[in-house]
Design a protein around this motif. Structure first.
Motif, PDB file in Angstrom:
ATOM      1  N   ALA A 310       0.863  -1.180   0.000  1.00 16.47           N
ATOM      2  CA  ALA A 310       0.000   0.000   0.000  1.00 16.47           C
ATOM      3  C   ALA A 310       0.899   1.230   0.000  1.00 16.47           C
ATOM      4  N   GLY A 311       1.302   1.647  -1.183  1.00 16.34           N
ATOM      5  CA  GLY A 311       2.253   2.745  -1.296  1.00 16.34           C
ATOM      6  C   GLY A 311       3.646   2.278  -0.907  1.00 16.34           C
ATOM      7  N   GLN A 312       4.236   2.975   0.028  1.00 19.91           N
ATOM      8  CA  GLN A 312       5.540   2.578   0.545  1.00 19.91           C
ATOM      9  C   GLN A 312       5.437   1.641   1.740  1.00 19.91           C
ATOM     10  N   GLU A 313       4.235   1.324   2.180  1.00 23.33           N
ATOM     11  CA  GLU A 313       4.031   0.487   3.364  1.00 23.33           C
ATOM     12  C   GLU A 313       3.580  -0.902   2.923  1.00 23.33           C
ATOM     13  N   ARG A 314       4.027  -1.891   3.665  1.00 18.46           N
ATOM     14  CA  ARG A 314       3.656  -3.289   3.415  1.00 18.46           C
ATOM     15  C   ARG A 314       2.617  -3.705   4.457  1.00 18.46           C
ATOM     16  N   ILE A 315       1.537  -4.347   3.999  1.00 16.76           N
ATOM     17  CA  ILE A 315       0.439  -4.749   4.879  1.00 16.76           C
ATOM     18  C   ILE A 315       0.173  -6.235   4.654  1.00 16.76           C
ATOM     19  N   CYS A 316      -0.030  -6.957   5.769  1.00 16.29           N
ATOM     20  CA  CYS A 316      -0.362  -8.379   5.722  1.00 16.29           C
ATOM     21  C   CYS A 316      -1.802  -8.550   6.180  1.00 16.29           C
ATOM     22  N   ASN A 317      -2.648  -9.038   5.287  1.00 22.70           N
ATOM     23  CA  ASN A 317      -4.066  -9.223   5.582  1.00 22.70           C
ATOM     24  C   ASN A 317      -4.336 -10.643   6.069  1.00 22.70           C
ATOM     25  N   ASN A 318      -5.521 -10.827   6.683  1.00 24.79           N
ATOM     26  CA  ASN A 318      -6.017 -12.135   7.144  1.00 24.79           C
ATOM     27  C   ASN A 318      -5.097 -12.753   8.200  1.00 24.79           C
ATOM     28  N   VAL A 319      -4.566 -11.921   9.068  1.00 22.08           N
ATOM     29  CA  VAL A 319      -3.730 -12.390  10.169  1.00 22.08           C
ATOM     30  C   VAL A 319      -4.628 -12.688  11.373  1.00 22.08           C
ATOM     31  N   VAL A 320      -4.404 -13.818  12.016  1.00 21.33           N
ATOM     32  CA  VAL A 320      -5.214 -14.223  13.162  1.00 21.33           C
ATOM     33  C   VAL A 320      -4.890 -13.333  14.357  1.00 21.33           C
ATOM     34  N   LEU A 321      -5.928 -12.658  14.889  1.00 17.35           N
ATOM     35  CA  LEU A 321      -5.773 -11.810  16.068  1.00 17.35           C
ATOM     36  C   LEU A 321      -6.415 -12.437  17.316  1.00 17.35           C
ATOM     37  N   GLU A 322      -7.557 -13.087  17.146  1.00 18.17           N
ATOM     38  CA  GLU A 322      -8.247 -13.713  18.275  1.00 18.17           C
ATOM     39  C   GLU A 322      -8.759 -15.080  17.833  1.00 18.17           C
ATOM     40  N   VAL A 323      -8.684 -16.049  18.764  1.00 18.26           N
ATOM     41  CA  VAL A 323      -9.160 -17.415  18.536  1.00 18.26           C
ATOM     42  C   VAL A 323     -10.038 -17.812  19.709  1.00 18.26           C
ATOM     43  N   ARG A 324     -11.255 -18.281  19.414  1.00 24.26           N
ATOM     44  CA  ARG A 324     -12.176 -18.709  20.467  1.00 24.26           C
ATOM     45  C   ARG A 324     -12.665 -20.122  20.140  1.00 24.26           C
ATOM     46  N   SER A 348       0.307  -3.885   9.712  1.00 26.84           N
ATOM     47  CA  SER A 348       1.226  -3.101   8.905  1.00 26.84           C
ATOM     48  C   SER A 348       2.666  -3.461   9.233  1.00 26.84           C
ATOM     49  N   SER A 349       3.567  -2.950   8.432  1.00 25.47           N
ATOM     50  CA  SER A 349       4.982  -3.257   8.613  1.00 25.47           C
ATOM     51  C   SER A 349       5.579  -2.587   9.832  1.00 25.47           C
ATOM     52  N   THR A 350       4.859  -1.615  10.403  1.00 29.31           N
ATOM     53  CA  THR A 350       5.368  -0.948  11.606  1.00 29.31           C
ATOM     54  C   THR A 350       5.202  -1.793  12.855  1.00 29.31           C
ATOM     55  N   VAL A 351       4.412  -2.873  12.785  1.00 25.98           N
ATOM     56  CA  VAL A 351       4.167  -3.735  13.945  1.00 25.98           C
ATOM     57  C   VAL A 351       5.229  -4.818  13.971  1.00 25.98           C
ATOM     58  N   ALA A 352       6.004  -4.835  15.048  1.00 32.78           N
ATOM     59  CA  ALA A 352       7.009  -5.877  15.230  1.00 32.78           C
ATOM     60  C   ALA A 352       6.599  -6.890  16.282  1.00 32.78           C
ATOM     61  N   LEU A 353       5.665  -6.506  17.154  1.00 33.41           N
ATOM     62  CA  LEU A 353       5.189  -7.389  18.222  1.00 33.41           C
ATOM     63  C   LEU A 353       3.671  -7.456  18.127  1.00 33.41           C
ATOM     64  N   LEU A 354       3.146  -8.594  17.690  1.00 34.47           N
ATOM     65  CA  LEU A 354       1.712  -8.769  17.466  1.00 34.47           C
ATOM     66  C   LEU A 354       1.045  -9.327  18.716  1.00 34.47           C
ATOM     67  N   GLN A 355      -0.068  -8.696  19.130  1.00 37.29           N
ATOM     68  CA  GLN A 355      -0.839  -9.157  20.276  1.00 37.29           C
ATOM     69  C   GLN A 355      -1.934 -10.102  19.787  1.00 37.29           C
ATOM     70  N   GLN A 356      -1.995 -11.301  20.378  1.00 40.19           N
ATOM     71  CA  GLN A 356      -3.020 -12.287  20.051  1.00 40.19           C
ATOM     72  C   GLN A 356      -3.761 -12.699  21.319  1.00 40.19           C
ATOM     73  N   LYS A 357      -5.028 -13.065  21.149  1.00 37.15           N
ATOM     74  CA  LYS A 357      -5.878 -13.463  22.267  1.00 37.15           C
ATOM     75  C   LYS A 357      -6.473 -14.829  21.955  1.00 37.15           C
ATOM     76  N   PHE A 358      -6.450 -15.728  22.953  1.00 36.77           N
ATOM     77  CA  PHE A 358      -6.938 -17.091  22.790  1.00 36.77           C
ATOM     78  C   PHE A 358      -7.895 -17.415  23.938  1.00 36.77           C
ATOM     79  N   GLU A 359      -9.037 -18.029  23.592  1.00 31.75           N
ATOM     80  CA  GLU A 359     -10.033 -18.420  24.589  1.00 31.75           C
ATOM     81  C   GLU A 359     -10.512 -19.833  24.276  1.00 31.75           C
ATOM     82  N   ILE A 360     -10.869 -20.563  25.322  1.00 29.97           N
ATOM     83  CA  ILE A 360     -11.465 -21.889  25.184  1.00 29.97           C
ATOM     84  C   ILE A 360     -12.487 -22.070  26.291  1.00 29.97           C
ATOM     85  N   HIS A 361     -13.672 -22.516  25.928  1.00 31.54           N
ATOM     86  CA  HIS A 361     -14.772 -22.695  26.883  1.00 31.54           C
ATOM     87  C   HIS A 361     -15.410 -24.059  26.638  1.00 31.54           C
ATOM     88  N   PHE A 362     -15.942 -24.640  27.723  1.00 30.64           N
ATOM     89  CA  PHE A 362     -16.577 -25.960  27.679  1.00 30.64           C
ATOM     90  C   PHE A 362     -18.028 -25.827  28.131  1.00 30.64           C
TER      91      PHE A 362
END
Length: 583
Positions: A310-324, A348-362
């Motif tokens: 996207a211009g001079q910036e690189r973007i990665c789509n469809n990245v997993v952010l939350e899993v339930r 975006s390419s400016t993110v070097a540390l990605l935050q992810q959230k995971f949940e599991i329920h029974f």
């Protein structure tokens, strides 16, 4: 002739009797002048038996292989706990002297003996002679006789006197242990391993805390649940456990140029495993853009991470952010259904540390979730959770209808108490309520029967004994339930008819927790039944009285005081040559 044969026989019997008497005799008392070790050695010296020239040696009595004492009770001191120091009231302590004995009150361990299962055993007896000057301890070594008829007289199995070291299986003797075992059969020539057996998909019944197995062997044996361990970084090796609901957040270092190659960023990494025979079904996929807008997809197909420019910036789509994960299980402990909800986003390419959230329920199959009145604190407008305790020590019992657990009299259009006995309304948290009806007094119903009927009308069919302090209080946590204090106010006048005319319920609550999000907590519930004096009704003399019920919620929260940390003190020092060369 007879006297010549009898004389040697008498000498033989005398020799046997003297030998037995010498062996069974007790050691005489030994004072402090004779050490305990010397006294024990003196008891083991053989006593010479009287013999006469020309008389044969007395035969030794043998009752079998008597066990050799493993521990010398004369040298054993169980109360000697301090090294090179006298222990108080420890009469067998070799570090104690006569000066120490003068302050002893009694021997803490008066008798030291070996195995009590033998019929005869050595016993060391300790006592104090406080009349002596200086005080001394008295030691005796005797043969203790076991009065029980079930005692060991002869021990003919020496290995039973001590513990044998068990043989530990290793690589050389493992096959030998397998052949010696009769519980199961193992074919050592077979190439089938236990790992292959675990990998085979089959129905399994889980117990609490057991890791969930998967049928996809390429992903490992267990369902992976990323979580932080030693740091905030995600660790993919930890498995998900049965009935252990979790919600964690962790970080993951990523290189945006290689986002398409990282498995943990792809939704296929979480949706492809099958929990035994149950596949994971994708229930919903939500896309979050860079400007935080959310879009839910209707077609839950597999989306792969895609790197775009996207211009001079690189973007990665469809990245997993939350899993339930939502797992449904049966009463037998089998996984019935597995659902998956995903939140995908653009990074975006400016993110070097990605935050992810995971949940599991029974969730158990064929069961409905229990509605709550708050989590944890009460929510205004929801009914109070109440119940009763059938016996002390048991849990709280509640009705299935949460709107019928704590109710009051409901006002009707007829305003007739005897006609409105059935309808009731629940007590809602935070709502001050008042209801009532009119009671017509005639001489047809006796006063005592009428009083019981009105009291039952005010209390209802199942007046509770306890009220939950929070909206999500569990029935097994009895200590988190507040008792209902029921008080009855009667009139002092006698001879008149006393009828309950009012029921006043006061609920005190407080704000609990943080100032940013306080939770409502009930701390006290009081119900007061007020009776009034009513003249005895006579036939033809009708009267009408008002019966009312009032519910009041009182906030007893203490004024919140904001706490601040102490202002830090700056302890700065200048170097000694700061003003050089002026000073």
């Amino acid at each position: 002739m007879g006297s010549r044969v009898l004389a040697p026989l008498l000498l033989e019997l005398l020799g046997c009797w003297a030998s037995v008497s010498a062996q069974a005799g007790a050691t005489p008392a030994v004072t402090e002048g004779l050490d305990a070790t010397e006294a024990a050695a003196a008891t083991h010296k053989p006593s010479p038996s009287p013999r006469t020239l020309g008389a044969s040696k007395a035969p030794e009595l043998s009752s079998g292989p008597r066990p050799t004492p493993v521990t010398d009770v004369a040298a054993l001191c169980v109360c000697d706990l301090s090294a090179a120091q006298c222990d108080v009231n420890c009469c067998c302590d070799p570090d104690c002297s006569s000066v120490d004995f003068s302050v002893f009150s009694a021997c803490s361990v008066p008798v030291v003996m070996g195995d009590s299962q033998f019929c005869s055993q050595k016993a060391a007896i300790y006592s104090l002679n406080l009349t002596a000057d200086p005080p001394q301890r008295v030691f005796k070594l005797i043969d203790q006789i076991n009065p029980s008829i079930f005692c060991i007289h002869i021990s003919n199995y020496k290995p039973a006197l001590s513990f044998t070291n068990p043989e530990v299986p290793n690589e050389s003797n493992f096959d030998q242990f397998i052949r010696a075992s009769d519980g199961f059969t193992v074919n050592t020539d077979s190439d089938v391993s236990f790992t292959a057996t675990l990998d085979a998909p089959h129905a399994a019944r889980y117990e609490y805390g057991v890791p969930l197995q998967i049928a996809n062997a390429s992903s490992g044996l267990f369902l992976k649940f990323p979580s932080p361990l030693t740091s905030s970084l995600c660790t993919d090796s930890s498995p998900a456990a049965f009935l252990v609901s979790q919600a964690v957040e962790c970080s993951r270092r990523i290189d945006i140029e290689h986002c398409e190659e990282i498995e943990a960023l792809s939704m296929a990494y979480y949706s492809s495993p099958a929990i035994l025979r149950v596949p994971i079904t994708i229930q919903s996929i939500t896309i979050r853009s860079l400007n935080k807008t959310l879009t839910q997809l209707e077609d839950p197909d597999i989306l792969w991470p895609a790197l775009i420019a996207a211009g001079q910036e690189r973007i990665c789509n469809n990245v997993v952010l939350e899993v339930r994960y939502g797992l449904t299980y049966t009463e037998a402990g089998e996984i019935w259904e597995a659902g998956l909800s995903l939140l995908l986003g653009a990074v975006s390419s400016t993110v070097a540390l990605l935050q992810q959230k995971f949940e599991i329920h029974f969730i158990q199959n064929n069961t409905k979730p229990v509605p709550l009145s708050g989590n944890p604190g009460y929510v205004v407008g929801l009914p109070l959770a109440a119940g009763f305790q059938p016996q002390k020590g048991s849990g709280i019992i509640q009705t299935t209808n949460r709107y019928g657990q704590f109710t009051i009299l409901q006002s009707t259009t007829e305003q007739d108490c005897l006609a409105s006995e059935g309808p009731r309304t629940p007590i809602l948290f935070g709502y001050n309520m008042q209801s009532g009806c009119r009671l017509r007094l005639t001489g047809a119903i006796p006063c005592q029967l009428l009083a019981q009927k009105v009291q039952g009308l005010l209390r209802g069919q199942g007046f509770p004994d306890y009220v939950a302090s929070f909206g999500n209080t569990r029935v097994q946590d009895v200590q988190d339930w507040v008792p209902v204090h029921f008080i009855t106010h009667l009139s002092n006048m006698k001879g008149s008819c006393q009828l309950p005319v009012a029921l006043s319920i006061e609920v005190k609550w407080t704000k609990y927790g943080s100032l940013l999000n306080p939770q409502a907590r009930i701390v006290n519930v009081t119900a007061q039944l007020i009776s009034s004096q009513v003249p005895e009704p006579h036939p033809g003399d009708d009267r009408t009285i008002v019966v009312s019920t009032a519910v009041t919620f009182v906030d007893v929260s203490a004024p919140a005081e904001a706490g601040f940390r102490a202002r830090p003190s700056i302890n700065a020092r200048l170097p000694f040559n700061f003003f050089f060369p002026f000073v």
